[in-house]
Design a protein around this motif. Sequence first.
Motif, short mmCIF file in Angstrom:
data_model
loop_
_atom_site.label_atom_id
_atom_site.label_comp_id
_atom_site.label_asym_id
_atom_site.label_seq_id
_atom_site.Cartn_x
_atom_site.Cartn_y
_atom_site.Cartn_z
N ASP A 122 15.57 2.76 -67.51
CA ASP A 122 14.16 3.68 -68.11
C ASP A 122 13.78 2.46 -69.16
O ASP A 122 14.91 1.40 -70.19
N PHE A 123 12.69 2.67 -70.18
CA PHE A 123 12.43 1.66 -70.99
C PHE A 123 13.07 2.05 -72.29
O PHE A 123 12.69 3.63 -72.77
N ASN A 124 13.02 1.43 -73.36
CA ASN A 124 14.24 1.60 -73.96
C ASN A 124 12.88 1.69 -75.55
O ASN A 124 13.21 1.03 -76.20
N VAL A 125 11.90 3.09 -75.61
CA VAL A 125 11.36 2.64 -76.70
C VAL A 125 10.51 4.05 -77.25
O VAL A 125 10.49 5.00 -76.92
N ILE A 143 1.05 -3.61 -70.36
CA ILE A 143 1.49 -2.03 -70.14
C ILE A 143 1.76 -1.44 -69.62
O ILE A 143 2.00 -0.30 -69.00
N THR A 144 -0.20 -1.73 -69.14
CA THR A 144 -0.82 -0.22 -68.26
C THR A 144 0.34 -0.84 -66.28
O THR A 144 0.10 -0.12 -65.65
N ALA A 145 0.75 -1.45 -66.13
CA ALA A 145 1.50 -2.43 -64.90
C ALA A 145 2.82 -1.21 -65.34
O ALA A 145 3.45 -0.97 -64.06
N HIS A 146 3.27 -1.38 -66.16
CA HIS A 146 4.25 -0.16 -66.81
C HIS A 146 3.69 1.22 -66.79
O HIS A 146 4.69 1.26 -68.12
N GLY A 147 3.12 2.13 -66.02
CA GLY A 147 2.55 3.47 -66.97
C GLY A 147 3.93 4.70 -67.63
O GLY A 147 2.68 5.65 -68.30
N ARG A 148 4.13 4.12 -66.60
CA ARG A 148 6.11 5.11 -67.18
C ARG A 148 6.64 4.93 -68.95
O ARG A 148 6.39 6.10 -69.42
#
Length: 177
Positions: A122-125, A143-148
């Motif tokens: 997962d993204f760590n944000v 950012i929109t390329a990875h909407g999750r």
Amino acid sequence: EPNAKQQIVERIKSSTNILVTVGNNPSVDELSAALALSLMLNRLDKHVTAVFSGATPPAITFLQPEKTFENTVDSLRDFIIALDKEKADRLRYKVEDDVVRIFITPYKTVISEKDLQFSQGDFNVDLIIALGVEKREDLDAAITAHGRILHDATVVTINDDGQKSSLGSIDWTDSGA
């Protein structure tokens, strides 16, 4: 209830991993603000990643944006190494010079590279701060390329044009800024 500015300050205080980004067609002011905000948050010991995938305008080259901006969100994802738990007795790591060495002590077996599986996590944000963005479609393409990524973190929008953003859960707009 605290105002948006106070909510943003509290969210920054409680967050560790922060993404600062701009819209897909940012002004020089928005890019400069993203650079300054990223540098300031880094000095507050936050783990900050600034993302802008467009062409940097010549007017800000003296700010060395290439040292701050990343053009993808790839560095924000966990890298996962998986191994059958029956094969591992102990796990430890050691930092030597510029290398992190991970040691896996086997349990009654031999471990080889065939036993390991690698994947992206997962993204760590914890927090996303979007400057000059009113809606999802306005975000930088990286950012929109990875909407999750937008679903796993609190999204804050900061704007100066008087328009209320529909993107963030906290929206601060100051038309006098």
